[in-house]
Write a protein that holds these residues in place. Sequence first.
Motif, PDB file in Angstrom:
ATOM      1  N   SER A  44       0.723   8.194 -12.689  1.00 48.75           N
ATOM      2  CA  SER A  44       1.126   8.075 -11.548  1.00 48.75           C
ATOM      3  C   SER A  44       2.900   7.436 -11.468  1.00 48.75           C
ATOM      4  O   SER A  44       2.852   6.916 -12.639  1.00 48.75           O
ATOM      5  CB  SER A  44       0.358   7.205 -10.291  1.00 48.75           C
ATOM      6  N   TRP A  46       3.262   4.516 -10.510  1.00 51.06           N
ATOM      7  CA  TRP A  46       3.016   2.903 -10.388  1.00 51.06           C
ATOM      8  C   TRP A  46       3.553   1.899 -11.298  1.00 51.06           C
ATOM      9  O   TRP A  46       4.159   0.709 -10.962  1.00 51.06           O
ATOM     10  CB  TRP A  46       1.541   2.599 -10.220  1.00 51.06           C
ATOM     11  N   ASP A  65       5.267  10.773  -8.209  1.00 50.79           N
ATOM     12  CA  ASP A  65       3.878  11.292  -8.724  1.00 50.79           C
ATOM     13  C   ASP A  65       3.909  12.877  -8.840  1.00 50.79           C
ATOM     14  O   ASP A  65       4.202  13.374  -7.788  1.00 50.79           O
ATOM     15  CB  ASP A  65       2.714  10.895  -7.608  1.00 50.79           C
ATOM     16  N   GLY A  70      -1.608  11.140  -8.907  1.00 47.13           N
ATOM     17  CA  GLY A  70      -1.555  10.068  -7.947  1.00 47.13           C
ATOM     18  C   GLY A  70      -1.831  10.572  -6.399  1.00 47.13           C
ATOM     19  O   GLY A  70      -2.929  10.928  -6.266  1.00 47.13           O
ATOM     20  N   GLU A 211      -4.641   6.025 -11.061  1.00 51.50           N
ATOM     21  CA  GLU A 211      -4.067   6.755 -10.105  1.00 51.50           C
ATOM     22  C   GLU A 211      -3.804   8.158 -10.580  1.00 51.50           C
ATOM     23  O   GLU A 211      -3.863   8.960  -9.776  1.00 51.50           O
ATOM     24  CB  GLU A 211      -2.805   5.968  -9.724  1.00 51.50           C
ATOM     25  N   ALA A 214      -6.785  10.219 -10.095  1.00 56.01           N
ATOM     26  CA  ALA A 214      -7.443   9.941  -8.892  1.00 56.01           C
ATOM     27  C   ALA A 214      -8.033  11.216  -8.265  1.00 56.01           C
ATOM     28  O   ALA A 214      -9.025  11.298  -7.517  1.00 56.01           O
ATOM     29  CB  ALA A 214      -6.804   9.278  -7.932  1.00 56.01           C
TER      30      ALA A 214
END
Length: 301
Positions: A44, A46, A65, A70, A211, A214
């Motif tokens: 992602s 992040w 993303d 993400g 993420e 996910a």
Amino acid sequence: MNNFVTPPERQTTMQLKDSRKLAWSEWGPVDGVPVLFCTGAGMSGWLGFGTSYLPELGLRLIAIDRPGLGLSTPHPKKTLSSWADDTQEFIQAHNLDNVLAVGFSQGAPFAFTLAGCGLVKAIAIVSGQDELFHPSLKPLLHPDVARMVTAIEQDAVEFERQFAQIATADGLWQLIINMSAECDGLRPTFGDRHLYQSDLFAPAYQQALKEGFAQGANGYTRDLVNALSPWPVKLEDINVPVNLWYGALDTSTVHSPDFGATLALRLPNVSHIVDPQQGGSILWTRARDILAKLKSYVSLT
């Protein structure tokens, strides 16, 4: 080590014209020159880089993303070209000018596509994957990578289906660690693996992977197929400045097998830097140099 890991300062989403959601993380001044960060495999947005240098450089780092990773909605037929379409919509929606981009590892073909579509003023490719179908590179590929390229060439749909059944965030993390050098030969306490497994960096990298997976593995596996297939943009036609950054001590088998030498020959407007004292983590260890050089291509009025 705090210079390497800073949680996102802002996280936002927007709705695209086709009703999909596009999510991203940001660092730096909101009025800074935008730098689109094309993250590595399965990540992602992040985990950023060079975030402590952004205010002084006047840069705004934006890590989107990619669809299916993400919080971004999957694209049913995601390609490198559809990524460029999504990014163009993002740029237009936010009235961004003088856009720059960075592609790390598997993010390289995504950054190259933005450059080839005329969406950015300059790009930096850092520890980047190469277009592995190029005839000069095939003899240099690690056998495992060569087998993946061949399998995708023969039946991309089946490869993607099978790979999605076994790919996980933890598995990708272990692959990254296993492909990373324990030390760089010159500074034995600071190799790629030392950085990646450090107390602050490892949880941050793993958070980006968690993420990224996910929504399952399909977003990552589609990116993998797109990255290992022939790219839609002809590198020889990219006229914007391209900075190639590689560490000579990089032991990853999925990065450019000749540290960008073939890429440099194919690009008309290129700067090629191979740092003999760095590995694949050069994105974080020389972040300021990478960002400052990229910023130099934007003249502000």
